[in-house]
Design an enzyme around this catalytic site. Structure first.
Site, mmCIF file in Angstrom:
data_model
loop_
_atom_site.group_PDB
_atom_site.id
_atom_site.type_symbol
_atom_site.label_atom_id
_atom_site.label_comp_id
_atom_site.label_asym_id
_atom_site.label_seq_id
_atom_site.Cartn_x
_atom_site.Cartn_y
_atom_site.Cartn_z
ATOM 1 N N SER A 100 4.929 11.510 -5.747
ATOM 2 C CA SER A 100 5.696 11.146 -4.557
ATOM 3 C C SER A 100 5.983 12.351 -3.671
ATOM 4 C CB SER A 100 7.016 10.494 -4.975
ATOM 5 O OG SER A 100 6.759 9.396 -5.807
HETATM 6 C C1 LIG Z 1 4.744 6.258 -6.850
HETATM 7 S S1 LIG Z 1 4.277 6.331 -8.494
HETATM 8 C C2 LIG Z 1 5.632 7.195 -9.235
HETATM 9 C C3 LIG Z 1 5.717 8.646 -8.890
HETATM 10 C C4 LIG Z 1 6.158 9.521 -10.017
HETATM 11 N N1 LIG Z 1 7.448 9.231 -10.523
HETATM 12 C C5 LIG Z 1 6.008 11.010 -9.748
HETATM 13 O O1 LIG Z 1 6.596 11.775 -10.420
HETATM 14 O O2 LIG Z 1 5.315 11.419 -8.864
HETATM 15 C C6 LIG Z 1 4.567 4.685 -9.058
HETATM 16 C C7 LIG Z 1 4.095 4.438 -10.477
HETATM 17 O O3 LIG Z 1 4.737 3.266 -10.937
HETATM 18 C C8 LIG Z 1 3.845 2.642 -11.854
HETATM 19 N N2 LIG Z 1 4.267 1.249 -12.039
HETATM 20 C C9 LIG Z 1 4.000 0.164 -11.260
HETATM 21 N N3 LIG Z 1 4.547 -0.929 -11.787
HETATM 22 C C10 LIG Z 1 5.173 -0.550 -12.926
HETATM 23 C C11 LIG Z 1 5.918 -1.230 -13.917
HETATM 24 N N4 LIG Z 1 6.138 -2.544 -13.845
HETATM 25 N N5 LIG Z 1 6.410 -0.508 -14.950
HETATM 26 C C12 LIG Z 1 6.199 0.833 -15.039
HETATM 27 N N6 LIG Z 1 5.495 1.527 -14.130
HETATM 28 C C13 LIG Z 1 4.992 0.856 -13.084
HETATM 29 C C14 LIG Z 1 2.492 2.807 -11.191
HETATM 30 O O4 LIG Z 1 1.444 2.638 -12.140
HETATM 31 C C15 LIG Z 1 2.606 4.212 -10.628
HETATM 32 O O5 LIG Z 1 2.063 5.157 -11.522
#
Ligand SMILES: C[S@@+](CC[C@H](N)C(=O)[O-])C[C@H]1O[C@@H](n2cnc3c(N)ncnc32)[C@H](O)[C@@H]1O
Length: 421
Positions: A100
């Site tokens: 992010s």
């Molecule tokens: C924008 S990224 C998060 C960024 C991260 N926290 C970082 O440090 O950069 C969003 C993540 O959420 C995950 N995601 C989506 N739906 C999810 C769910 N139901 N449970 C857990 N993770 C999920 C996606 O696979 C993705 O890797």
């Protein structure tokens, strides 16, 4: 020799502080310490500017953008199309994971208002960078992070280990929380929710805080800060914008508006309406009207075509990507009503009109005055200034009044925001 990455981390922290985003000295120290480049995979993804077709092209570690993005204040796409790029040329269509944007990361961490000794649950481990920041601040034993994608979770574990952190990592659906590690003092979602999962509330101690991107599907994705109370309920306000990709099971069906609107559909109804959708289409995406409409009219999307002349006429499409749509032929100042056409179980025109009226009846509040109450059962209530002052019910009816437009140009599109985190 001084590690150049140390200087780049310090420069990034200084930049965020100068912009007034990174205000907490403790978090500044943490940002200066954790190496973001360690969390980026060998291939990241960027908008294919050469092709100019909105697709995502691979960017290898050897490319100058790779190292520049590592410490610029930008989100870096780290996975497309759930790990299998859908285009035959190896490019991708949809960003499905990212590191992010640092300014958003620190804004969210600061909103979490965490102190040493607290237990934190993060949803959406992705690269593990955000998780590493939490570990550095709180100690890894206080941090649990959930990632739904197995290969991302595996890579995050390796990244975290390489940076020296060993938090509790869970591979699974973050909407279920982590019951075995609950209760938590803080829950931080780094992925957008339309419906706040009940498990996040029930697994947070009373008095605890949930910070999550809240995407209604219409206009801006809001950064929501909820405080959990006894009785499986949480109240909170929108404290900013947080454009994030969706929780996997709450994703919006992909496709252009044309994929969801068939004006020849059998069973569609042509009629006249005095409802004028223009004010809703014109609403400030970060304002109170857009939030109210988004909260009360689930899955709403709007697309508008203005006439190529200066008549001010427009064709407005409302659709929910789930089988309902409406179009209104807007003619400025027409008091007799507009030509309209609709299809599907929902009357989207009536729904946006009702939401608009409720917002006006509530005193046309700014977004900062609006709040939301959510429960573990999924109930949600919008309020103004305090939970005891719900956005009131307004009586039905309609406003102003149309002709069909063709040969027009598209001027804007309000589609669910995503993938800009
Ligand atoms: C924008 S990224 C998060 C960024 C991260 N926290 C970082 O440090 O950069 C969003 C993540 O959420 C995950 N995601 C989506 N739906 C999810 C769910 N139901 N449970 C857990 N993770 C999920 C996606 O696979 C993705 O890797």
């Amino acid at each position: 020799m001084i590690d150049p990455h140390i200087e780049r981390r310090a420069a990034m922290a200084a930049h965020l502080a100068d912009r007034g985003v990174l205000t907490d000295p403790a978090w500044r120290q943490v940002v200066e310490k954790v190496p973001r480049h360690v969390f980026l995979p060998d291939t990241v993804w960027g908008l294919d500017v050469d092709a100019g077709d909105g697709k995502l092209a691979p960017v290898p570690r050897s490319h100058t953008n790779w190292s520049r993005w590592a410490y610029d204040d930008v989100s870096v796409i780290t996975q497309v199309d759930d790990g299998t790029p859908v285009l035959p040329d190896g490019r991708g269509e949809r960003a499905t994971s990212s590191a992010s944007q640092p300014s958003l990361v620190v804004a969210m961490l600061q909103a979490l208002d965490v102190t040493v000794g607290m237990d934190v649950l993060e949803i959406g481990t992705a690269t593990g960078y955000n998780c590493a920041l939490l570990c550095e601040h709180l100690g890894p034993e206080h941090v649990t992070s959930i990632e739904i994608d197995q290969s991302l979770a595996r890579q995050a574990r390796a990244n975290l280990a390489a940076a020296g952190y060993g938090p509790q990592l869970v591979v699974g659906d973050g909407t279920q929380g982590a019951p075995g590690r609950a209760p938590f003092d803080r829950v931080l979602a780094t992925v957008a929710a339309r419906d706040i999962p009940g498990a996040w509330i029930s697994q947070t101690r009373p008095g605890g805080v949930i910070v999550t991107p809240w995407a209604t599907g219409f206009a801006t994705t809001n950064l929501l800060r909820l405080i959990v109370e006894e009785g499986d309920v949480a109240h909170g306000r929108v404290v900013g914008d947080a454009p994030f990709m969706w929780l996997r099971d709450q994703r919006v069906p992909a496709g252009d508006w044309r994929d969801f609107i068939d004006e020849q559909a059998a069973g569609s109804v042509e009629y006249r309406t005095t409802i004028n959708p223009m004010p809703v289409c014109d609403a400030d995406p970060s304002g109170g009207l857009a939030l109210t409409v988004g909260a009360l009219v689930p899955h709403l999307n709007t697309v508008r075509y203005h006439a190529a002349d200066d008549s001010g006429e427009a064709t407005i499409y409302l659709f929910d990507r789930r089988g309902s749509w409406a179009l209104v032929e807007y003619v400025p100042g027409d008091e007799d009503g507009f030509e309209a056409h609709r299809f599907g179980p929902r009357d989207l025109c009536a729904e946006i009109d009702r939401a608009h009226r409720l917002w006006e009846a509530a005193g046309a509040p700014e977004r900062s005055c609006l709040g939301v109450t959510v429960t573990t059962t999924g109930a949600r209530r919008l309020w103004v200034d305090s939970p005891s002052n719900p956005v009131l019910k307004a009586s039905g009816g309609a406003r102003t009044g149309g002709a069909r437009l063709h040969g027009v140009r598209e001027v804007d599109r309000r589609a669910p925001s995503s993938a800009s985190d």
